[in-house]
Design a protein around this motif. Structure first.
Motif, PDB file in Angstrom:
ATOM      1  N   ARG A 230      35.851  47.758  19.868  1.00 39.98           N
ATOM      2  CA  ARG A 230      36.246  47.351  18.520  1.00 39.98           C
ATOM      3  C   ARG A 230      35.197  47.786  17.508  1.00 39.98           C
ATOM      4  O   ARG A 230      34.051  48.074  17.856  1.00 39.98           O
ATOM      5  CB  ARG A 230      36.416  45.824  18.458  1.00 39.98           C
ATOM      6  N   ASP A 231      35.608  47.773  16.235  1.00 38.58           N
ATOM      7  CA  ASP A 231      34.673  48.066  15.163  1.00 38.58           C
ATOM      8  C   ASP A 231      33.720  46.897  14.970  1.00 38.58           C
ATOM      9  O   ASP A 231      34.009  45.756  15.377  1.00 38.58           O
ATOM     10  CB  ASP A 231      35.426  48.339  13.863  1.00 38.58           C
ATOM     11  N   ALA A 232      32.583  47.163  14.328  1.00 38.06           N
ATOM     12  CA  ALA A 232      31.536  46.142  14.177  1.00 38.06           C
ATOM     13  C   ALA A 232      32.031  44.901  13.458  1.00 38.06           C
ATOM     14  O   ALA A 232      31.662  43.769  13.817  1.00 38.06           O
ATOM     15  CB  ALA A 232      30.345  46.739  13.431  1.00 38.06           C
ATOM     16  N   GLU A 233      32.901  45.083  12.435  1.00 37.02           N
ATOM     17  CA  GLU A 233      33.350  43.922  11.656  1.00 37.02           C
ATOM     18  C   GLU A 233      34.365  43.064  12.399  1.00 37.02           C
ATOM     19  O   GLU A 233      34.768  42.000  11.918  1.00 37.02           O
ATOM     20  CB  GLU A 233      33.950  44.380  10.321  1.00 37.02           C
ATOM     21  N   GLU A 234      34.789  43.516  13.589  1.00 35.42           N
ATOM     22  CA  GLU A 234      35.758  42.748  14.374  1.00 35.42           C
ATOM     23  C   GLU A 234      35.081  41.867  15.422  1.00 35.42           C
ATOM     24  O   GLU A 234      35.706  41.454  16.394  1.00 35.42           O
ATOM     25  CB  GLU A 234      36.736  43.711  15.051  1.00 35.42           C
ATOM     26  N   PHE A 235      33.824  41.541  15.191  1.00 36.55           N
ATOM     27  CA  PHE A 235      33.025  40.755  16.148  1.00 36.55           C
ATOM     28  C   PHE A 235      33.616  39.383  16.436  1.00 36.55           C
ATOM     29  O   PHE A 235      33.388  38.797  17.498  1.00 36.55           O
ATOM     30  CB  PHE A 235      31.593  40.580  15.618  1.00 36.55           C
ATOM     31  N   SER A 236      34.364  38.835  15.475  1.00 36.15           N
ATOM     32  CA  SER A 236      34.808  37.442  15.571  1.00 36.15           C
ATOM     33  C   SER A 236      36.191  37.267  16.177  1.00 36.15           C
ATOM     34  O   SER A 236      36.684  36.143  16.277  1.00 36.15           O
ATOM     35  CB  SER A 236      34.804  36.811  14.172  1.00 36.15           C
ATOM     36  N   ILE A 237      36.843  38.341  16.592  1.00 32.71           N
ATOM     37  CA  ILE A 237      38.247  38.267  17.033  1.00 32.71           C
ATOM     38  C   ILE A 237      38.428  37.323  18.221  1.00 32.71           C
ATOM     39  O   ILE A 237      37.709  37.398  19.219  1.00 32.71           O
ATOM     40  CB  ILE A 237      38.783  39.665  17.377  1.00 32.71           C
ATOM     41  N   GLU A 238      39.415  36.433  18.069  1.00 29.60           N
ATOM     42  CA  GLU A 238      39.863  35.548  19.151  1.00 29.60           C
ATOM     43  C   GLU A 238      41.333  35.849  19.419  1.00 29.60           C
ATOM     44  O   GLU A 238      42.124  36.015  18.486  1.00 29.60           O
ATOM     45  CB  GLU A 238      39.709  34.078  18.747  1.00 29.60           C
ATOM     46  N   ILE A 239      41.716  35.935  20.689  1.00 32.43           N
ATOM     47  CA  ILE A 239      43.092  36.263  21.072  1.00 32.43           C
ATOM     48  C   ILE A 239      43.749  35.036  21.682  1.00 32.43           C
ATOM     49  O   ILE A 239      43.174  34.362  22.536  1.00 32.43           O
ATOM     50  CB  ILE A 239      43.119  37.418  22.091  1.00 32.43           C
ATOM     51  N   SER A 240      44.986  34.743  21.217  1.00 37.48           N
ATOM     52  CA  SER A 240      45.732  33.599  21.748  1.00 37.48           C
ATOM     53  C   SER A 240      47.184  33.989  21.969  1.00 37.48           C
ATOM     54  O   SER A 240      47.714  34.870  21.276  1.00 37.48           O
ATOM     55  CB  SER A 240      45.676  32.405  20.780  1.00 37.48           C
ATOM     56  N   ARG A 241      47.802  33.330  22.932  1.00 39.26           N
ATOM     57  CA  ARG A 241      49.243  33.446  23.119  1.00 39.26           C
ATOM     58  C   ARG A 241      49.856  32.095  22.805  1.00 39.26           C
ATOM     59  O   ARG A 241      49.473  31.071  23.386  1.00 39.26           O
ATOM     60  CB  ARG A 241      49.580  33.892  24.545  1.00 39.26           C
ATOM     61  N   VAL A 242      50.816  32.088  21.874  1.00 36.03           N
ATOM     62  CA  VAL A 242      51.421  30.834  21.429  1.00 36.03           C
ATOM     63  C   VAL A 242      52.934  30.932  21.529  1.00 36.03           C
ATOM     64  O   VAL A 242      53.502  32.033  21.502  1.00 36.03           O
ATOM     65  CB  VAL A 242      51.009  30.512  19.971  1.00 36.03           C
ATOM     66  N   THR A 243      53.595  29.794  21.623  1.00 35.91           N
ATOM     67  CA  THR A 243      55.056  29.778  21.639  1.00 35.91           C
ATOM     68  C   THR A 243      55.583  30.075  20.234  1.00 35.91           C
ATOM     69  O   THR A 243      54.832  30.034  19.255  1.00 35.91           O
ATOM     70  CB  THR A 243      55.579  28.411  22.101  1.00 35.91           C
ATOM     71  N   ILE A 244      56.860  30.346  20.136  1.00 34.86           N
ATOM     72  CA  ILE A 244      57.449  30.660  18.835  1.00 34.86           C
ATOM     73  C   ILE A 244      57.340  29.470  17.873  1.00 34.86           C
ATOM     74  O   ILE A 244      56.961  29.665  16.708  1.00 34.86           O
ATOM     75  CB  ILE A 244      58.921  31.113  18.976  1.00 34.86           C
ATOM     76  N   PRO A 245      57.638  28.234  18.281  1.00 33.34           N
ATOM     77  CA  PRO A 245      57.444  27.105  17.360  1.00 33.34           C
ATOM     78  C   PRO A 245      55.986  26.974  16.912  1.00 33.34           C
ATOM     79  O   PRO A 245      55.720  26.681  15.739  1.00 33.34           O
ATOM     80  CB  PRO A 245      57.889  25.886  18.183  1.00 33.34           C
ATOM     81  N   GLU A 246      55.050  27.190  17.827  1.00 31.26           N
ATOM     82  CA  GLU A 246      53.630  27.142  17.453  1.00 31.26           C
ATOM     83  C   GLU A 246      53.289  28.268  16.484  1.00 31.26           C
ATOM     84  O   GLU A 246      52.531  28.061  15.519  1.00 31.26           O
ATOM     85  CB  GLU A 246      52.762  27.242  18.711  1.00 31.26           C
ATOM     86  N   PHE A 247      53.853  29.436  16.736  1.00 32.29           N
ATOM     87  CA  PHE A 247      53.588  30.576  15.864  1.00 32.29           C
ATOM     88  C   PHE A 247      54.095  30.308  14.449  1.00 32.29           C
ATOM     89  O   PHE A 247      53.421  30.638  13.461  1.00 32.29           O
ATOM     90  CB  PHE A 247      54.261  31.833  16.422  1.00 32.29           C
ATOM     91  N   LYS A 248      55.274  29.708  14.332  1.00 33.71           N
ATOM     92  CA  LYS A 248      55.835  29.419  13.009  1.00 33.71           C
ATOM     93  C   LYS A 248      54.965  28.435  12.242  1.00 33.71           C
ATOM     94  O   LYS A 248      54.811  28.547  11.016  1.00 33.71           O
ATOM     95  CB  LYS A 248      57.261  28.891  13.149  1.00 33.71           C
ATOM     96  N   LYS A 249      54.394  27.480  12.933  1.00 32.42           N
ATOM     97  CA  LYS A 249      53.487  26.538  12.266  1.00 32.42           C
ATOM     98  C   LYS A 249      52.267  27.271  11.716  1.00 32.42           C
ATOM     99  O   LYS A 249      51.818  27.002  10.602  1.00 32.42           O
ATOM    100  CB  LYS A 249      53.052  25.439  13.246  1.00 32.42           C
ATOM    101  N   ILE A 250      51.732  28.194  12.505  1.00 37.90           N
ATOM    102  CA  ILE A 250      50.593  28.991  12.041  1.00 37.90           C
ATOM    103  C   ILE A 250      51.001  29.868  10.868  1.00 37.90           C
ATOM    104  O   ILE A 250      50.283  29.990   9.872  1.00 37.90           O
ATOM    105  CB  ILE A 250      50.042  29.862  13.191  1.00 37.90           C
ATOM    106  N   MET A 251      52.182  30.470  10.976  1.00 40.94           N
ATOM    107  CA  MET A 251      52.654  31.416   9.963  1.00 40.94           C
ATOM    108  C   MET A 251      52.768  30.763   8.587  1.00 40.94           C
ATOM    109  O   MET A 251      52.464  31.390   7.566  1.00 40.94           O
ATOM    110  CB  MET A 251      54.003  31.996  10.397  1.00 40.94           C
ATOM    111  N   TYR A 252      53.193  29.498   8.559  1.00 44.28           N
ATOM    112  CA  TYR A 252      53.388  28.818   7.273  1.00 44.28           C
ATOM    113  C   TYR A 252      52.249  27.860   6.930  1.00 44.28           C
ATOM    114  O   TYR A 252      52.379  27.048   6.027  1.00 44.28           O
ATOM    115  CB  TYR A 252      54.720  28.077   7.288  1.00 44.28           C
ATOM    116  N   SER A 253      51.140  27.985   7.634  1.00 46.52           N
ATOM    117  CA  SER A 253      50.006  27.094   7.390  1.00 46.52           C
ATOM    118  C   SER A 253      49.136  27.529   6.217  1.00 46.52           C
ATOM    119  O   SER A 253      48.259  26.794   5.781  1.00 46.52           O
ATOM    120  CB  SER A 253      49.124  27.009   8.645  1.00 46.52           C
TER     121      SER A 253
END
Length: 279
Positions: A230-253
Protein backbone atom coordinates in the motif's frame (compact mmCIF):
# COMPACT_ATOMS: atom_id res chain seq x y z
CA UNK A 1 -20.78 29.56 -3.57
CA UNK A 2 -17.62 30.00 -1.56
CA UNK A 3 -15.48 28.97 -4.50
CA UNK A 4 -16.83 31.61 -6.89
CA UNK A 5 -15.43 35.12 -7.00
CA UNK A 6 -17.03 37.78 -9.22
CA UNK A 7 -14.58 39.97 -11.10
CA UNK A 8 -14.93 42.70 -13.69
CA UNK A 9 -14.94 41.51 -17.29
CA UNK A 10 -11.51 42.09 -18.89
CA UNK A 11 -11.23 42.92 -22.56
CA UNK A 12 -8.53 40.31 -23.15
CA UNK A 13 -7.28 37.78 -20.60
CA UNK A 14 -4.46 35.40 -21.56
CA UNK A 15 -3.06 32.34 -19.79
CA UNK A 16 0.20 33.01 -17.99
CA UNK A 17 2.96 31.11 -19.78
CA UNK A 18 4.70 30.04 -16.55
CA UNK A 19 1.61 28.18 -15.33
CA UNK A 20 0.23 27.12 -18.65
CA UNK A 21 -1.81 23.93 -18.67
CA UNK A 22 -2.90 21.72 -21.52
CA UNK A 23 -6.18 19.96 -22.00
CA UNK A 24 -6.21 16.16 -21.97
CA UNK A 25 -7.37 14.21 -24.97
CA UNK A 26 -10.86 12.82 -24.95
CA UNK A 27 -11.41 9.59 -23.07
CA UNK A 28 -11.95 6.73 -25.46
CA UNK A 29 -13.21 3.25 -24.72
CA UNK A 30 -12.84 -0.21 -26.17
CA UNK A 31 -15.42 -2.60 -24.77
CA UNK A 32 -15.40 -6.33 -25.18
CA UNK A 33 -18.64 -8.20 -24.64
CA UNK A 34 -18.34 -10.76 -21.88
CA UNK A 35 -20.54 -12.42 -19.31
CA UNK A 36 -21.65 -10.50 -16.24
CA UNK A 37 -18.77 -12.11 -14.34
CA UNK A 38 -16.02 -10.31 -16.25
CA UNK A 39 -15.01 -6.70 -16.63
CA UNK A 40 -15.21 -4.49 -19.68
CA UNK A 41 -11.92 -2.88 -20.59
CA UNK A 42 -12.28 0.92 -20.54
CA UNK A 43 -9.29 2.72 -21.99
CA UNK A 44 -8.65 6.12 -20.40
CA UNK A 45 -6.81 8.82 -22.27
CA UNK A 46 -3.02 8.52 -22.11
CA UNK A 47 -2.25 12.15 -21.39
CA UNK A 48 -0.22 11.69 -18.23
CA UNK A 49 2.75 14.08 -18.01
CA UNK A 50 6.02 12.24 -18.60
CA UNK A 51 7.70 13.96 -15.67
CA UNK A 52 6.97 16.24 -12.76
CA UNK A 53 8.21 19.22 -14.77
CA UNK A 54 5.78 18.69 -17.65
CA UNK A 55 2.61 20.82 -17.74
CA UNK A 56 -0.39 19.25 -16.07
CA UNK A 57 -3.47 18.34 -18.09
CA UNK A 58 -6.34 20.69 -17.30
CA UNK A 59 -9.81 19.59 -16.16
CA UNK A 60 -11.96 18.45 -19.06
CA UNK A 61 -14.90 20.52 -20.27
CA UNK A 62 -18.18 18.84 -21.16
CA UNK A 63 -18.60 18.11 -24.87
CA UNK A 64 -22.10 16.67 -24.55
CA UNK A 65 -24.93 18.53 -26.33
CA UNK A 66 -26.10 21.36 -24.09
CA UNK A 67 -23.33 20.61 -21.63
CA UNK A 68 -21.29 23.78 -21.96
CA UNK A 69 -22.54 27.01 -20.44
CA UNK A 70 -19.73 29.54 -20.26
CA UNK A 71 -16.51 30.15 -22.15
CA UNK A 72 -13.28 29.38 -20.29
CA UNK A 73 -11.06 32.36 -21.06
CA UNK A 74 -8.23 31.64 -18.63
CA UNK A 75 -6.96 28.75 -16.55
CA UNK A 76 -3.78 28.50 -14.47
CA UNK A 77 -2.46 26.20 -11.76
CA UNK A 78 -2.91 27.90 -8.39
CA UNK A 79 -1.57 25.01 -6.29
CA UNK A 80 -0.22 21.56 -7.04
CA UNK A 81 0.71 18.60 -4.85
CA UNK A 82 -1.32 15.38 -4.60
CA UNK A 83 -4.37 17.34 -5.75
CA UNK A 84 -4.23 20.37 -8.02
CA UNK A 85 -6.21 23.60 -7.67
CA UNK A 86 -6.92 25.36 -10.97
CA UNK A 87 -7.76 29.07 -11.11
CA UNK A 88 -10.37 29.17 -13.88
CA UNK A 89 -12.01 32.30 -15.33
CA UNK A 90 -15.31 31.78 -17.13
CA UNK A 91 -17.29 34.27 -19.20
CA UNK A 92 -21.10 34.02 -19.47
CA UNK A 93 -22.91 35.79 -22.30
CA UNK A 94 -25.68 38.18 -21.31
CA UNK A 95 -29.22 36.92 -21.82
CA UNK A 96 -28.29 33.25 -21.31
CA UNK A 97 -28.65 30.97 -18.28
CA UNK A 98 -30.15 33.68 -16.11
CA UNK A 99 -27.44 36.25 -16.86
CA UNK A 100 -29.04 39.71 -17.32
CA UNK A 101 -29.10 41.04 -20.87
CA UNK A 102 -26.10 43.32 -21.20
CA UNK A 103 -23.38 44.34 -23.63
CA UNK A 104 -20.84 43.19 -21.05
CA UNK A 105 -20.45 39.49 -20.30
CA UNK A 106 -20.47 38.24 -16.71
CA UNK A 107 -17.00 37.01 -15.79
CA UNK A 108 -16.48 34.79 -12.75
CA UNK A 109 -13.33 33.23 -11.28
CA UNK A 110 -13.62 29.70 -9.87
CA UNK A 111 -11.43 27.32 -7.90
CA UNK A 112 -11.51 23.89 -9.58
CA UNK A 113 -9.95 20.91 -7.81
CA UNK A 114 -8.82 17.70 -9.45
CA UNK A 115 -6.22 14.95 -9.74
CA UNK A 116 -4.56 15.40 -13.17
CA UNK A 117 -1.97 12.66 -12.56
CA UNK A 118 -4.89 10.21 -12.35
CA UNK A 119 -6.35 11.73 -15.52
CA UNK A 120 -9.21 12.96 -13.28
CA UNK A 121 -10.55 9.38 -13.04
CA UNK A 122 -10.93 6.92 -10.16
CA UNK A 123 -12.69 3.63 -9.44
CA UNK A 124 -14.86 2.55 -6.51
CA UNK A 125 -15.41 -1.17 -5.96
CA UNK A 126 -18.24 -2.96 -4.07
CA UNK A 127 -16.81 -6.32 -2.87
CA UNK A 128 -19.81 -8.64 -2.47
CA UNK A 129 -19.87 -11.99 -0.66
CA UNK A 130 -23.18 -13.83 -1.31
CA UNK A 131 -25.20 -15.63 1.34
CA UNK A 132 -24.41 -19.30 1.98
CA UNK A 133 -27.44 -21.44 2.86
CA UNK A 134 -25.28 -24.41 3.88
CA UNK A 135 -23.53 -22.46 6.63
CA UNK A 136 -26.50 -20.13 7.24
CA UNK A 137 -24.20 -17.17 6.54
CA UNK A 138 -25.73 -13.88 5.46
CA UNK A 139 -24.57 -11.88 2.45
CA UNK A 140 -21.67 -9.58 3.33
CA UNK A 141 -19.67 -6.63 2.02
CA UNK A 142 -15.99 -5.89 2.57
CA UNK A 143 -15.55 -2.31 3.79
CA UNK A 144 -12.51 -0.17 4.44
CA UNK A 145 -11.99 2.06 7.47
CA UNK A 146 -9.11 4.52 7.34
CA UNK A 147 -7.89 7.96 8.38
CA UNK A 148 -9.63 10.87 6.62
CA UNK A 149 -7.41 13.92 6.58
CA UNK A 150 -10.15 16.54 6.17
CA UNK A 151 -12.25 15.45 9.15
CA UNK A 152 -9.15 14.28 11.06
CA UNK A 153 -10.90 11.07 12.08
CA UNK A 154 -11.45 7.53 10.89
CA UNK A 155 -14.06 7.06 8.15
CA UNK A 156 -15.55 4.31 6.00
CA UNK A 157 -15.36 3.66 2.27
CA UNK A 158 -15.31 0.91 -0.29
CA UNK A 159 -11.97 0.10 -1.94
CA UNK A 160 -11.17 3.21 -3.99
CA UNK A 161 -8.28 4.33 -6.15
CA UNK A 162 -7.22 6.52 -9.06
CA UNK A 163 -6.07 5.56 -12.52
CA UNK A 164 -2.28 5.52 -12.84
CA UNK A 165 -1.16 5.50 -16.50
CA UNK A 166 2.27 4.24 -15.44
CA UNK A 167 0.74 1.14 -13.82
CA UNK A 168 -2.72 0.59 -15.34
CA UNK A 169 -3.85 -0.02 -18.91
CA UNK A 170 -7.44 0.94 -18.07
CA UNK A 171 -9.62 2.14 -15.22
CA UNK A 172 -10.80 -1.46 -14.83
CA UNK A 173 -7.16 -2.40 -14.19
CA UNK A 174 -7.00 0.20 -11.42
CA UNK A 175 -10.18 -1.26 -9.91
CA UNK A 176 -8.60 -4.72 -9.82
CA UNK A 177 -5.40 -3.29 -8.33
CA UNK A 178 -7.23 -1.34 -5.59
CA UNK A 179 -9.32 -4.37 -4.68
CA UNK A 180 -6.10 -6.33 -4.16
CA UNK A 181 -4.21 -3.54 -2.43
CA UNK A 182 -6.85 -2.22 -0.03
CA UNK A 183 -9.14 -5.22 0.51
CA UNK A 184 -6.60 -8.01 -0.16
CA UNK A 185 -9.10 -9.66 -2.51
CA UNK A 186 -9.29 -10.78 -6.13
CA UNK A 187 -12.28 -11.79 -8.22
CA UNK A 188 -14.56 -10.78 -11.08
CA UNK A 189 -14.84 -7.01 -11.52
CA UNK A 190 -17.93 -5.67 -13.32
CA UNK A 191 -18.31 -2.12 -14.63
CA UNK A 192 -21.84 -1.16 -13.56
CA UNK A 193 -22.10 1.83 -15.92
CA UNK A 194 -21.75 -0.25 -19.08
CA UNK A 195 -25.36 -1.45 -18.79
CA UNK A 196 -26.46 2.20 -18.76
CA UNK A 197 -24.16 3.58 -21.45
CA UNK A 198 -20.77 2.17 -22.47
CA UNK A 199 -19.64 5.75 -23.14
CA UNK A 200 -20.84 7.05 -19.79
CA UNK A 201 -18.29 9.65 -18.57
CA UNK A 202 -18.57 8.59 -14.93
CA UNK A 203 -20.04 10.41 -11.94
CA UNK A 204 -18.76 13.86 -10.97
CA UNK A 205 -17.20 13.85 -7.50
CA UNK A 206 -18.45 17.39 -6.74
CA UNK A 207 -19.48 20.57 -8.56
CA UNK A 208 -16.13 22.18 -7.71
CA UNK A 209 -14.18 19.04 -8.64
CA UNK A 210 -13.18 17.71 -12.07
CA UNK A 211 -12.65 14.15 -10.86
CA UNK A 212 -15.09 11.49 -12.05
CA UNK A 213 -15.53 7.94 -10.78
CA UNK A 214 -16.88 4.68 -12.15
CA UNK A 215 -18.64 2.18 -9.86
CA UNK A 216 -17.61 -1.48 -10.01
CA UNK A 217 -19.10 -4.64 -8.53
CA UNK A 218 -16.72 -7.42 -7.45
CA UNK A 219 -17.96 -11.02 -7.08
CA UNK A 220 -16.44 -14.49 -6.78
CA UNK A 221 -13.95 -13.10 -4.30
CA UNK A 222 -10.86 -14.88 -3.02
CA UNK A 223 -8.31 -13.78 -0.43
CA UNK A 224 -4.82 -12.87 -1.68
CA UNK A 225 -1.93 -14.36 0.29
CA UNK A 226 0.63 -11.78 -0.84
CA UNK A 227 -1.24 -8.54 -1.67
CA UNK A 228 0.59 -5.60 -3.26
CA UNK A 229 2.13 -2.98 -0.99
CA UNK A 230 0.00 0.00 0.00
CA UNK A 231 0.92 3.65 -0.28
CA UNK A 232 2.38 5.40 2.78
CA UNK A 233 -0.80 7.36 3.53
CA UNK A 234 -2.79 4.11 3.73
CA UNK A 235 -1.08 3.08 6.99
CA UNK A 236 -4.35 3.17 8.94
CA UNK A 237 -6.50 0.88 6.76
CA UNK A 238 -8.73 -1.59 8.61
CA UNK A 239 -10.65 -4.27 6.68
CA UNK A 240 -14.04 -5.61 7.81
CA UNK A 241 -16.75 -7.83 6.43
CA UNK A 242 -20.25 -6.77 7.45
CA UNK A 243 -23.78 -7.91 6.66
CA UNK A 244 -25.98 -5.80 4.40
CA UNK A 245 -28.07 -4.39 7.32
CA UNK A 246 -24.82 -3.51 9.12
CA UNK A 247 -23.45 -1.94 5.96
CA UNK A 248 -26.55 0.24 5.54
CA UNK A 249 -26.17 1.54 9.08
CA UNK A 250 -22.57 2.51 8.31
CA UNK A 251 -23.58 4.00 4.96
CA UNK A 252 -26.08 6.40 6.54
CA UNK A 253 -24.06 7.15 9.67
CA UNK A 254 -22.32 10.16 8.14
CA UNK A 255 -18.98 8.35 8.23
CA UNK A 256 -18.93 6.95 4.68
CA UNK A 257 -17.57 8.71 1.59
CA UNK A 258 -20.24 9.78 -0.93
CA UNK A 259 -18.73 7.98 -3.98
CA UNK A 260 -18.86 4.75 -1.95
CA UNK A 261 -22.53 5.38 -1.11
CA UNK A 262 -23.41 5.90 -4.78
CA UNK A 263 -21.53 2.73 -5.76
CA UNK A 264 -23.16 0.73 -2.95
CA UNK A 265 -26.70 1.78 -3.92
CA UNK A 266 -26.07 0.80 -7.55
CA UNK A 267 -24.56 -2.55 -6.53
CA UNK A 268 -27.37 -3.43 -4.11
CA UNK A 269 -30.01 -2.57 -6.70
CA UNK A 270 -28.28 -4.74 -9.30
CA UNK A 271 -27.78 -7.67 -6.92
CA UNK A 272 -31.40 -7.52 -5.78
CA UNK A 273 -32.55 -7.46 -9.41
CA UNK A 274 -30.33 -10.48 -10.13
CA UNK A 275 -32.07 -12.44 -7.38
CA UNK A 276 -29.46 -12.40 -4.61
CA UNK A 277 -30.66 -12.67 -1.01
CA UNK A 278 -29.35 -9.55 0.70
CA UNK A 279 -31.11 -9.19 4.08
Amino acid sequence: AAVARHVSAPRVLWRRAANRVRCPGRVTSTTRSTSSHAFNNKQPSSTEPSSDTDPLPSPSISERPGGRMGTVISETVAYDRYLTVFDRTVSFKGGTHGVPVSDTALTVKYDVVGHPRANFRFAVIFPFHPADEKTNKQAQVTVIREYCQASNEMGYSLPTGGFNPKKHKSLADSAIAELAEEAMLEGNVIDMLDVIDENHPGFVEGKWCSNRFRPYLATGLRAIKNPPARDAEEFSIEISRVTIPEFKKIMYSGQMMVPSMVTANMALERLRRDGYVLD
